[in-house]
Every structure is written in structure tokens, then in C-alpha cells.
Write a protein that holds these residues in place. Sequence first.
Motif, PDB file in Angstrom:
ATOM      1  N   PHE A 100       0.821  -1.207   0.000  1.00 30.45           N
ATOM      2  CA  PHE A 100       0.000   0.000   0.000  1.00 30.45           C
ATOM      3  C   PHE A 100       0.860   1.266   0.000  1.00 30.45           C
ATOM      4  O   PHE A 100       0.467   2.285  -0.581  1.00 30.45           O
ATOM      5  N   PHE A 101       2.038   1.228   0.627  1.00 28.31           N
ATOM      6  CA  PHE A 101       2.953   2.363   0.498  1.00 28.31           C
ATOM      7  C   PHE A 101       3.365   2.542  -0.960  1.00 28.31           C
ATOM      8  O   PHE A 101       3.441   3.672  -1.473  1.00 28.31           O
ATOM      9  N   ALA A 102       3.616   1.418  -1.635  1.00 28.21           N
ATOM     10  CA  ALA A 102       3.965   1.486  -3.062  1.00 28.21           C
ATOM     11  C   ALA A 102       2.798   2.037  -3.870  1.00 28.21           C
ATOM     12  O   ALA A 102       2.990   2.841  -4.797  1.00 28.21           O
ATOM     13  N   PRO A 122       8.556   1.249   7.633  1.00 23.44           N
ATOM     14  CA  PRO A 122       8.666   1.806   6.286  1.00 23.44           C
ATOM     15  C   PRO A 122      10.046   1.617   5.652  1.00 23.44           C
ATOM     16  O   PRO A 122      10.209   1.875   4.466  1.00 23.44           O
ATOM     17  N   LYS A 123      11.002   1.177   6.457  1.00 23.02           N
ATOM     18  CA  LYS A 123      12.355   0.931   5.926  1.00 23.02           C
ATOM     19  C   LYS A 123      12.888  -0.321   6.600  1.00 23.02           C
ATOM     20  O   LYS A 123      13.063  -0.357   7.819  1.00 23.02           O
ATOM     21  N   MET A 124      13.171  -1.346   5.805  1.00 13.79           N
ATOM     22  CA  MET A 124      13.548  -2.657   6.329  1.00 13.79           C
ATOM     23  C   MET A 124      15.033  -2.763   6.668  1.00 13.79           C
ATOM     24  O   MET A 124      15.430  -3.594   7.480  1.00 13.79           O
ATOM     25  N   VAL A 125      15.858  -1.946   6.040  1.00 11.07           N
ATOM     26  CA  VAL A 125      17.303  -2.023   6.259  1.00 11.07           C
ATOM     27  C   VAL A 125      17.708  -0.974   7.291  1.00 11.07           C
ATOM     28  O   VAL A 125      17.458   0.226   7.103  1.00 11.07           O
ATOM     29  N   ALA A 126      18.319  -1.408   8.361  1.00 14.60           N
ATOM     30  CA  ALA A 126      18.816  -0.474   9.372  1.00 14.60           C
ATOM     31  C   ALA A 126      20.138   0.132   8.905  1.00 14.60           C
ATOM     32  O   ALA A 126      20.959  -0.536   8.278  1.00 14.60           O
ATOM     33  N   GLU A 127      20.317   1.409   9.221  1.00 14.45           N
ATOM     34  CA  GLU A 127      21.561   2.106   8.903  1.00 14.45           C
ATOM     35  C   GLU A 127      21.683   3.298   9.836  1.00 14.45           C
ATOM     36  O   GLU A 127      20.821   3.516  10.695  1.00 14.45           O
ATOM     37  N   ASP A 128      22.734   4.072   9.692  1.00 15.74           N
ATOM     38  CA  ASP A 128      22.913   5.248  10.554  1.00 15.74           C
ATOM     39  C   ASP A 128      21.683   6.137  10.468  1.00 15.74           C
ATOM     40  O   ASP A 128      21.244   6.515   9.375  1.00 15.74           O
ATOM     41  N   ASP A 194       9.500   8.630   2.648  1.00 17.78           N
ATOM     42  CA  ASP A 194       9.040   9.807   1.918  1.00 17.78           C
ATOM     43  C   ASP A 194       7.536   9.755   1.672  1.00 17.78           C
ATOM     44  O   ASP A 194       6.859  10.789   1.648  1.00 17.78           O
ATOM     45  N   VAL A 195       7.002   8.535   1.493  1.00 15.37           N
ATOM     46  CA  VAL A 195       5.554   8.374   1.308  1.00 15.37           C
ATOM     47  C   VAL A 195       4.818   8.810   2.573  1.00 15.37           C
ATOM     48  O   VAL A 195       3.801   9.521   2.507  1.00 15.37           O
ATOM     49  N   LEU A 196       5.349   8.423   3.730  1.00 13.48           N
ATOM     50  CA  LEU A 196       4.711   8.818   4.981  1.00 13.48           C
ATOM     51  C   LEU A 196       4.775  10.326   5.183  1.00 13.48           C
ATOM     52  O   LEU A 196       3.816  10.944   5.673  1.00 13.48           O
ATOM     53  N   LEU A 197       5.878  10.944   4.791  1.00 16.83           N
ATOM     54  CA  LEU A 197       6.003  12.396   4.953  1.00 16.83           C
ATOM     55  C   LEU A 197       4.961  13.153   4.130  1.00 16.83           C
ATOM     56  O   LEU A 197       4.552  14.255   4.503  1.00 16.83           O
ATOM     57  N   VAL A 221       7.487   6.323  15.901  1.00 16.64           N
ATOM     58  CA  VAL A 221       8.381   7.125  15.061  1.00 16.64           C
ATOM     59  C   VAL A 221       7.800   7.278  13.657  1.00 16.64           C
ATOM     60  O   VAL A 221       7.774   8.377  13.090  1.00 16.64           O
ATOM     61  N   SER A 222       7.310   6.192  13.095  1.00 20.07           N
ATOM     62  CA  SER A 222       6.784   6.217  11.732  1.00 20.07           C
ATOM     63  C   SER A 222       5.470   6.985  11.661  1.00 20.07           C
ATOM     64  O   SER A 222       5.254   7.767  10.723  1.00 20.07           O
ATOM     65  N   ALA A 223       4.592   6.783  12.631  1.00 24.42           N
ATOM     66  CA  ALA A 223       3.328   7.515  12.648  1.00 24.42           C
ATOM     67  C   ALA A 223       3.572   9.014  12.744  1.00 24.42           C
ATOM     68  O   ALA A 223       2.832   9.822  12.160  1.00 24.42           O
ATOM     69  N   GLY A 224       4.635   9.393  13.454  1.00 30.64           N
ATOM     70  CA  GLY A 224       4.964  10.809  13.592  1.00 30.64           C
ATOM     71  C   GLY A 224       5.417  11.468  12.313  1.00 30.64           C
ATOM     72  O   GLY A 224       5.419  12.698  12.210  1.00 30.64           O
ATOM     73  N   MET A 225       5.781  10.682  11.313  1.00 33.55           N
ATOM     74  CA  MET A 225       6.170  11.246  10.026  1.00 33.55           C
ATOM     75  C   MET A 225       4.975  11.727   9.223  1.00 33.55           C
ATOM     76  O   MET A 225       5.092  12.670   8.437  1.00 33.55           O
ATOM     77  N   ALA A 226       3.844  11.066   9.383  1.00 35.24           N
ATOM     78  CA  ALA A 226       2.647  11.395   8.617  1.00 35.24           C
ATOM     79  C   ALA A 226       1.952  12.611   9.215  1.00 35.24           C
ATOM     80  O   ALA A 226       2.140  12.951  10.388  1.00 35.24           O
TER      81      ALA A 226
END
Length: 260
Positions: A100-102, A122-128, A194-197, A221-226
Motif C-alpha cells: 500500500f505504500f507502493a 517503512p524501511k527494512m534495512v537499518a543504517e545510521d 518519503d511516502v509517509l512524509l 516514530v513512523s506515525a509521527g512522520m505522517a
Amino acid sequence: MEFKTNDGVTISYDDEGTGTPIVILTGIGGSRVIWAAQVSCLVAAGYRVINIDARNQGASAHTIYGRRITRHAMDVAELMDQLDLSQVILLGNSLGAATFFAYLSLFGEQRVKAVIDVDQSPKMVAEDGWSYGFKDLTWATFPDLLTAPLGKSTAGPIDDAVYAQVKAANAAHPYDAALNVPLLIDHAAQDWRDVLLHLHAPFLIVAGQESPYFNSDFAAVSAGMAHNGTAKVVPHAGHVVMAEQPAAFNQILLDFLQTI
């Protein structure tokens, strides 16, 4: 019910009830029957529920075609066109939520009334700067970690009645995990923040407090982006929240739907 996509793949789905449409997608490897407790609840509450088996899952066709998340989003769009749906509520678990994000990335919110994400970062790969990835998935372990067994997705048993339906569906339509590896890798490589933003529709994330796949802190954290996001964490639930804690999940779901 069935429909055929524009690339010739047969997709199976159920269409029950009347009222505001809710389109449901489950996670990778799953069958739509995992949502049995939600379908009956939503139909009783006056909603029309369209519950889909994605290509290569459940009763839908197994194929080498379209093993990428954008094609899955196109399948949703084509079915919505065929059924002439508008003001749709999108409800997805895991890969279903990411699909649905897609969809939102490709088609926007014009036909969307609300979005509900069940335990999908919304992002499966962890990074800095982003610690909310899938298990220990980093660019150093990508994609090898995904080709190994993913491990148990639940924190406890799922509802007995739902489990009986899932067992029967799996026997009738065995899942081919190897066939779907390209989809899993494509799914895991995406970044939907970016979709959530950009998302203005009401947005709910429901996370399992004991999910083996994601740290449940990702939800807030993700809900706070929308622009209009809400997060809920369900105790004693893993990744398949709706089947592990159906009563608690359904109450959260109905409470959210009443607000929109």
C-alpha cells in the motif's frame, strides 16, 4: 472471486458486505484467511471488505511474472478500477502494508480514505539514523539474511478458529518461498519514509510489542512522520497481530475507523 491482471495473472479475492470499502492484504507467504476474525467483525460493523491473495500467495496464481512490489501495487490499483472503488481504507500486514505504500507512491491518495499498517516498518534495512529495520538486516547482511529462514513471526499461538482456516488454505495452496525470493529482496530494499512524509489521510500503525521482526518503537516514530498518524502497540503479540490478539486488534481497528 477472481480477476486477471493486465499481465495475465489470476488474482483471487473475497468481496463481502456493503458500505465503505476496506481493501486487505496480508504479508509475504500468507493467505487471506488469516484475516477471518477481522472480516467478520468489519462486515458486521457495516463495511465492505475486499480481501486479496497477492500473486504467488494463497489461491492466486503462482508465477515468475511481477515479483516486485510495484507490480503488486498495480494489482491493487487494477482491482480497485474493476470494482470501481473510491474512498478506500487500506489495511495491510507486513508486505501488505508495504504494498500500500507502493500504491500511494504510484497513485497518490485520491481514492484513499485511510491507511492501516500492521507491524511493517517503512524501511527494512537499518543504517545510521534508522534503527528500526527488520531483525538484523543491514546493507552488510543484505540480501543474504533474507535468503535464510526468516524464523517464527509470532510471539504466541494464533486464534484457534483462524489457525484451522490457515492450515486448510496452506494445504490447498502450498506456498513456494523460493519462487518469491525476488519479491522479498525487492520489498526489503525499499524506503517508504518519503511516502509517509507526504501522507495526509488518517494513518494508523499497529505494532506487536513482542514482534520477532521489528522493534515496536518503530510505530510511534513512523506515525509521527505522517500528517495524521497514530500508533498503537498490542501487548503479547508478535508480527501477525490481528491473528494473535484478534479481540484487542479489532477494538483498536473499530475505534480508529470511528474517528474517520
